[in-house]
Design a protein around this motif. Structure first.
Motif, PDB file in Angstrom:
ATOM      1  N   ASN A 134      24.492  -6.949  65.927  1.00  0.00           N
ATOM      2  CA  ASN A 134      23.226  -7.516  65.468  1.00  0.00           C
ATOM      3  C   ASN A 134      23.501  -8.556  64.378  1.00  0.00           C
ATOM      4  N   ASN A 135      23.499  -9.843  64.751  1.00  0.00           N
ATOM      5  CA  ASN A 135      23.803 -10.906  63.799  1.00  0.00           C
ATOM      6  C   ASN A 135      22.835 -10.959  62.633  1.00  0.00           C
ATOM      7  N   GLN A 136      21.551 -10.695  62.900  1.00  0.00           N
ATOM      8  CA  GLN A 136      20.552 -10.712  61.837  1.00  0.00           C
ATOM      9  C   GLN A 136      20.878  -9.641  60.793  1.00  0.00           C
ATOM     10  N   LEU A 137      21.236  -8.451  61.273  1.00  0.00           N
ATOM     11  CA  LEU A 137      21.609  -7.352  60.380  1.00  0.00           C
ATOM     12  C   LEU A 137      22.876  -7.703  59.600  1.00  0.00           C
ATOM     13  N   ILE A 172      18.949   3.002  57.140  1.00  0.00           N
ATOM     14  CA  ILE A 172      19.072   1.896  56.182  1.00  0.00           C
ATOM     15  C   ILE A 172      18.897   0.516  56.812  1.00  0.00           C
ATOM     16  N   LYS A 173      18.918   0.433  58.146  1.00  0.00           N
ATOM     17  CA  LYS A 173      18.757  -0.869  58.812  1.00  0.00           C
ATOM     18  C   LYS A 173      17.525  -1.631  58.317  1.00  0.00           C
ATOM     19  N   PRO A 174      16.313  -0.985  58.303  1.00  0.00           N
ATOM     20  CA  PRO A 174      15.135  -1.730  57.838  1.00  0.00           C
ATOM     21  C   PRO A 174      15.266  -2.198  56.384  1.00  0.00           C
ATOM     22  N   MET A 175      15.916  -1.392  55.561  1.00  0.00           N
ATOM     23  CA  MET A 175      16.119  -1.784  54.159  1.00  0.00           C
ATOM     24  C   MET A 175      16.987  -3.029  54.077  1.00  0.00           C
ATOM     25  N   ILE A 176      18.061  -3.030  54.839  1.00  0.00           N
ATOM     26  CA  ILE A 176      18.976  -4.178  54.838  1.00  0.00           C
ATOM     27  C   ILE A 176      18.236  -5.425  55.305  1.00  0.00           C
ATOM     28  N   LEU A 177      17.488  -5.294  56.408  1.00  0.00           N
ATOM     29  CA  LEU A 177      16.766  -6.445  56.956  1.00  0.00           C
ATOM     30  C   LEU A 177      15.685  -6.950  56.000  1.00  0.00           C
ATOM     31  N   ASP A 178      15.116  -6.061  55.192  1.00  0.00           N
ATOM     32  CA  ASP A 178      14.086  -6.455  54.220  1.00  0.00           C
ATOM     33  C   ASP A 178      14.683  -6.806  52.856  1.00  0.00           C
ATOM     34  N   ASN A 179      16.033  -6.867  52.778  1.00  0.00           N
ATOM     35  CA  ASN A 179      16.749  -7.214  51.540  1.00  0.00           C
ATOM     36  C   ASN A 179      16.421  -6.245  50.397  1.00  0.00           C
ATOM     37  N   ILE A 180      16.357  -4.968  50.730  1.00  0.00           N
ATOM     38  CA  ILE A 180      16.105  -3.917  49.740  1.00  0.00           C
ATOM     39  C   ILE A 180      17.386  -3.097  49.601  1.00  0.00           C
ATOM     40  N   GLY A 181      17.946  -3.084  48.393  1.00  0.00           N
ATOM     41  CA  GLY A 181      19.148  -2.300  48.131  1.00  0.00           C
ATOM     42  C   GLY A 181      18.861  -0.811  48.208  1.00  0.00           C
ATOM     43  N   LEU A 182      19.882  -0.030  48.479  1.00  0.00           N
ATOM     44  CA  LEU A 182      19.732   1.416  48.657  1.00  0.00           C
ATOM     45  C   LEU A 182      19.061   2.066  47.441  1.00  0.00           C
TER      46      LEU A 182
END
Length: 187
Positions: A134-137, A172-182
């Motif tokens: 997934n390039n976007q991810l 965590i995928k949605p967090m990464i895509l929304d630029n939200i750190g863990l």
């Protein structure tokens, strides 16, 4: 029984000894810490089975009398404790000698600086496969600082089973895509 009050008299004795030095008493992390030019040098505290002096850069002390222990071997780099189980073990002359050496070390700048997080995080295979698919991810993940990348990686790697690791990646995928750190919600 309250641990601090359990050793109240013994801690007062240690504090009276430290008061004979150039150190200034402060309160940090809910405990008594003594500083020199706002730099932590020594602290006192009471625990269940002992009370202690701890030296923030104790790894640099000569410790010829072998009083100091590393309370968390493998994790703690410079902090060293001198543990006591009775006020009879308090030797003012020895304590002052250790504290004066710690003060000299602080004045000379002999301290262990915390290591910076390395610039590149090692991405585990399971996560790397998901990123490659997934390039976007992948692009979103690479935009994070190395520190935040490591938080995600540690979150995944602390799971024991592969299926748990995979479920954590999905989580965590949605967090990464929304630029939200863990751990952003805690900052």
């Amino acid at each position: 029984m309250d641990m601090i009050n359990h050793w109240a008299n013994e801690l007062d004795i240690l504090k009276a000894i430290i008061a004979k030095t150039a150190l200034v008493e402060t309160n940090k992390w809910g405990g008594c810490v003594y500083v020199l030019d706002n730099k932590n040098v020594v602290g006192v505290g009471g625990f269940k089975k002992f009370f202690t002096l701890w030296f923030f850069n104790g790894a640099y002390l000569k410790d010829e009398k072998k009083h100091l222990v590393n309370a968390n071997e493998g994790v703690t780099k410079s902090l060293r404790q001198w543990r006591f189980t009775s006020k009879d073990e308090i030797n003012e002359e020895e304590i002052l000698a250790y504290i004066q050496e710690a003060i000299r070390n602080e004045e000379e700048g002999r301290i262990i600086k915390p290591k910076k997080v390395s610039e590149t995080a090692v991405i585990p295979d399971l996560l790397q496969m998901k990123l490659d698919d997934n390039n976007q991810l992948k692009n979103a993940f690479l935009k994070f600082s190395p520190y935040k990348q490591k938080e995600f990686i540690e979150y995944i790697e602390t799971a024991k089973r592969e299926e748990t690791k995979l479920s954590r990646i999905e989580k965590i995928k949605p967090m990464i895509l929304d630029n939200i750190g863990l751990n952003d919600k805690y900052r």
